[in-house]
Motif scaffolding. Structure first.
Motif, PDB file in Angstrom:
ATOM      1  N   ARG A   1       4.283  15.495  12.251  1.00 57.76           N
ATOM      2  CA  ARG A   1       3.406  16.633  12.580  1.00 57.76           C
ATOM      3  C   ARG A   1       2.184  16.651  11.672  1.00 57.76           C
ATOM      4  NH1 ARG A   1       7.985  20.969  13.627  1.00 57.76           N
ATOM      5  NH2 ARG A   1       8.169  20.739  15.879  1.00 57.76           N
ATOM      6  N   LEU A   2       2.409  16.347  10.386  1.00 59.87           N
ATOM      7  CA  LEU A   2       1.275  16.290   9.439  1.00 59.87           C
ATOM      8  C   LEU A   2       0.249  15.266   9.922  1.00 59.87           C
ATOM      9  CD1 LEU A   2       2.678  16.069   5.776  1.00 59.87           C
ATOM     10  CD2 LEU A   2       1.286  17.905   6.775  1.00 59.87           C
ATOM     11  N   ILE A   3       0.763  14.108  10.339  1.00 59.80           N
ATOM     12  CA  ILE A   3      -0.149  13.027  10.760  1.00 59.80           C
ATOM     13  C   ILE A   3      -0.865  13.406  12.055  1.00 59.80           C
ATOM     14  CG2 ILE A   3      -0.255  10.606  11.514  1.00 59.80           C
ATOM     15  CD1 ILE A   3       2.129  10.056   9.623  1.00 59.80           C
ATOM     16  N   VAL A   4      -0.118  13.941  13.021  1.00 58.13           N
ATOM     17  CA  VAL A   4      -0.747  14.328  14.302  1.00 58.13           C
ATOM     18  C   VAL A   4      -1.817  15.390  14.035  1.00 58.13           C
ATOM     19  CG1 VAL A   4      -0.357  15.468  16.525  1.00 58.13           C
ATOM     20  CG2 VAL A   4       1.246  13.715  15.726  1.00 58.13           C
TER      21      VAL A   4
ATOM     22  N   GLU B   1      13.027  15.527   8.794  1.00 52.90           N
ATOM     23  CA  GLU B   1      12.036  15.056   7.807  1.00 52.90           C
ATOM     24  C   GLU B   1      10.966  14.199   8.476  1.00 52.90           C
ATOM     25  OE1 GLU B   1      13.295  13.148   4.189  1.00 52.90           O
ATOM     26  OE2 GLU B   1      14.949  14.573   4.006  1.00 52.90           O
ATOM     27  N   GLU B   2      11.410  13.347   9.397  1.00 51.87           N
ATOM     28  CA  GLU B   2      10.457  12.478  10.104  1.00 51.87           C
ATOM     29  C   GLU B   2       9.523  13.335  10.968  1.00 51.87           C
ATOM     30  OE1 GLU B   2       9.720   9.397   9.853  1.00 51.87           O
ATOM     31  OE2 GLU B   2       9.337   8.418  11.774  1.00 51.87           O
TER      32      GLU B   2
ATOM     33  N   THR C   1      -7.245   1.310  15.207  1.00 48.09           N
ATOM     34  CA  THR C   1      -7.368   2.323  16.265  1.00 48.09           C
ATOM     35  C   THR C   1      -6.029   2.747  16.852  1.00 48.09           C
ATOM     36  OG1 THR C   1      -7.940   0.481  17.692  1.00 48.09           O
ATOM     37  CG2 THR C   1      -9.738   1.921  17.038  1.00 48.09           C
ATOM     38  N   TRP C   2      -4.983   1.923  16.666  1.00 54.08           N
ATOM     39  CA  TRP C   2      -3.653   2.283  17.178  1.00 54.08           C
ATOM     40  C   TRP C   2      -2.679   2.321  16.022  1.00 54.08           C
ATOM     41  CZ3 TRP C   2      -2.763   3.521  22.266  1.00 54.08           C
ATOM     42  CH2 TRP C   2      -3.754   3.177  23.189  1.00 54.08           C
ATOM     43  N   ILE C   3      -2.043   3.473  15.823  1.00 47.48           N
ATOM     44  CA  ILE C   3      -1.094   3.620  14.716  1.00 47.48           C
ATOM     45  C   ILE C   3       0.247   4.109  15.269  1.00 47.48           C
ATOM     46  CG2 ILE C   3      -0.562   4.850  12.568  1.00 47.48           C
ATOM     47  CD1 ILE C   3      -3.599   5.083  12.077  1.00 47.48           C
ATOM     48  N   GLU C   4       1.278   3.238  15.153  1.00 46.60           N
ATOM     49  CA  GLU C   4       2.633   3.644  15.539  1.00 46.60           C
ATOM     50  C   GLU C   4       3.212   4.373  14.325  1.00 46.60           C
ATOM     51  OE1 GLU C   4       6.160   1.752  18.150  1.00 46.60           O
ATOM     52  OE2 GLU C   4       5.478   0.461  16.535  1.00 46.60           O
ATOM     53  N   ALA C   5       3.291   5.701  14.423  1.00 47.39           N
ATOM     54  CA  ALA C   5       3.484   6.511  13.219  1.00 47.39           C
ATOM     55  C   ALA C   5       4.941   6.748  12.862  1.00 47.39           C
ATOM     56  CB  ALA C   5       2.773   7.856  13.384  1.00 47.39           C
ATOM     57  N   GLY C   6       5.866   6.532  13.798  1.00 50.54           N
ATOM     58  CA  GLY C   6       7.261   6.746  13.452  1.00 50.54           C
ATOM     59  C   GLY C   6       8.120   7.052  14.660  1.00 50.54           C
TER      60      GLY C   6
ATOM     61  N   GLN D   1       3.865  12.735   2.399  1.00 52.65           N
ATOM     62  CA  GLN D   1       2.492  12.595   1.877  1.00 52.65           C
ATOM     63  C   GLN D   1       2.064  11.133   1.850  1.00 52.65           C
ATOM     64  OE1 GLN D   1       0.239  14.821   1.590  1.00 52.65           O
ATOM     65  NE2 GLN D   1       1.667  16.483   2.063  1.00 52.65           N
ATOM     66  N   GLU D   2       3.002  10.243   1.522  1.00 51.32           N
ATOM     67  CA  GLU D   2       2.674   8.803   1.540  1.00 51.32           C
ATOM     68  C   GLU D   2       2.362   8.354   2.967  1.00 51.32           C
ATOM     69  OE1 GLU D   2       5.369   7.476  -2.361  1.00 51.32           O
ATOM     70  OE2 GLU D   2       6.195   7.254  -0.343  1.00 51.32           O
ATOM     71  N   LYS D   3       3.156   8.862   3.913  1.00 53.05           N
ATOM     72  CA  LYS D   3       2.901   8.481   5.313  1.00 53.05           C
ATOM     73  C   LYS D   3       1.517   8.943   5.760  1.00 53.05           C
ATOM     74  CE  LYS D   3       7.695   8.428   6.660  1.00 53.05           C
ATOM     75  NZ  LYS D   3       8.740   8.637   7.622  1.00 53.05           N
ATOM     76  N   LEU D   4       1.187  10.181   5.387  1.00 52.05           N
ATOM     77  CA  LEU D   4      -0.132  10.710   5.772  1.00 52.05           C
ATOM     78  C   LEU D   4      -1.240   9.884   5.110  1.00 52.05           C
ATOM     79  CD1 LEU D   4      -1.865  12.837   7.184  1.00 52.05           C
ATOM     80  CD2 LEU D   4      -1.573  14.310   5.165  1.00 52.05           C
ATOM     81  N   ALA D   5      -1.024   9.526   3.840  1.00 48.08           N
ATOM     82  CA  ALA D   5      -2.046   8.736   3.120  1.00 48.08           C
ATOM     83  C   ALA D   5      -2.208   7.356   3.761  1.00 48.08           C
ATOM     84  CB  ALA D   5      -1.659   8.598   1.653  1.00 48.08           C
TER      85      ALA D   5
END
Ligand SMILES: CC(=O)SCCNC(=O)CCNC(=O)[C@H](O)C(C)(C)COP(=O)(O)OP(=O)(O)OC[C@H]1O[C@@H](n2cnc3c(N)ncnc32)[C@H](O)[C@@H]1OP(=O)(O)O
Ligand SMILES: CC(C)C(=O)C(=O)O
Length: 284
Positions: A61-64, A55-56, A43-48, A28-32
């Motif tokens: 998937r939540l972020i995508v 878990e990652e 405009t560019w987010i390296e999400a993980g 949830q913190e990552k999504l926030a």
């Protein structure tokens, strides 16, 4: 002095930022954080790194699936397993990272340059066969020769990559060396360069600005400058300096970037000078 015309921020708070010792964001913190970054104009987010496991992958998937107004992408080694993990999250833009210095190739990985190129080729072609766009990462570029970096860039361009990252992996550059190297590379590199700084000597933001002054367009940053060891260049510092010193907007809302820096610092239990300490739960 060369005129700085364009600056594009690539945020890696959720990848290199999370590699800082003791930091592990919840999904949830990552999504926030990703949502706040996109809202701030990043405009560019390296999400993980999907290869890190279940878990990652769930967080990614939540972020995508949030369909943010940003290009959200994943970090990969040049191997099929990493690419498959990224595809399973739904990423369409992948960053594929390979070592470029002799030290990292021969001493750390105990492989050869030919091996690196072959791995990269297989990984890029595999990802492209699934419709992905690729940027290539040159790890430890500051301890490679400019010729080794340019050869990797040319090889990546021939494979169809759209950008190459120059990583000062151990933070050994200063603004003067950054400027002369980047002027040379920006002139001969067939791909746009992204500059990725580390803050071991407290120079990450200064080096990033020097790179941007020297023909580099993409700046890799993290909120509050968190990242492996001493961290990376801080999003809020780079965006503000671009605006205040060079009059370049980079499309980022500076107040929002500062707020994200404070919130991320608070989440990590750190206070970042000179911003006011944030009391309470960030992103609540
Ligand atoms: C310079 C950087 O910052 S790189 C950032 C890397 N990311 C992180 O460190 C985040 C936290 N790390 C992790 O969660 C894990 O280390 C992972 C998921 C990245 C990797 O996990 P594992 O696969 O279990 O790690 P492990 O150390 O066993 O992997 C080593 C393998 O990767 C290979 N490898 C390492 N880098 C690369 C690369 N860039 N391209 C291709 N293969 C690579 C090695 O050759 C080795 O292969 P082998 O097992 O056939 O000998
Ligand atoms: C993986 C890469 C880009 C990195 O963080 C580094 O080399 O510093």
């Amino acid at each position: 002095m060369q005129e700085l015309k364009q600056a594009v921020i690539v945020d890696t708070t959720l990848r290199d930022g999370e590699q800082a010792a003791g930091i592990a964001f919840t999904a949830q913190e990552k999504l926030a954080i990703a949502t706040a970054l996109a809202q701030a104009g990043v405009t560019w987010i390296e999400a993980g790194t999907p290869a890190m496991g279940r878990e990652e992958v769930e967080a990614l998937r939540l972020i995508v699936n949030a369909r943010l107004k940003a290009i959200v992408f994943a970090w990969n080694r040049a191997c099929r397993g990493d690419i498959e993990a990224s595809l399973a999250c739904g990423f369409e833009f992948l960053h594929i990272s390979v070592p470029v210095s002799d030290l990292h190739i021969y001493q750390k990985l105990k492989k050869s340059r030919e091996w690196v190129y072959q791995q990269l080729k297989e990984a890029v072609l595999f990802a492209q066969s699934h419709g992905c766009y690729i940027s290539v990462g040159a790890e430890d570029a500051s301890r490679a020769t400019p010729k080794q970096f340019l050869e990797l860039a040319e090889y990546s361009a021939r494979l169809g990559a759209v950008r190459i990252r120059y990583a000062d992996t151990i933070g050994r550059l200063d603004p003067f060396s950054t400027s002369s190297i980047m002027k040379y590379l920006a002139r001969y590199c067939p791909l746009p360069i992204e500059f990725h700084a580390h803050n071991d000597l407290g120079l990450a933001t200064a080096n990033t600005l020097a790179a941007m002054q020297s023909g580099v367009v993409f700046a890799s940053v993290t909120a509050a400058g968190i990242g492996e060891r001493a961290g990376n260049a801080a999003l809020e510092e780079v965006a503000a300096a671009m605006k205040e010193i060079y009059g370049i907007s980079s499309g980022i809302d500076i107040a929002a970037a500062k707020k994200i820096g404070c919130q991320v610092a608070a989440l990590c239990g750190r206070n970042i000078f000179p911003y006011k300490p944030v009391i309470g739960t960030a992103f609540s």
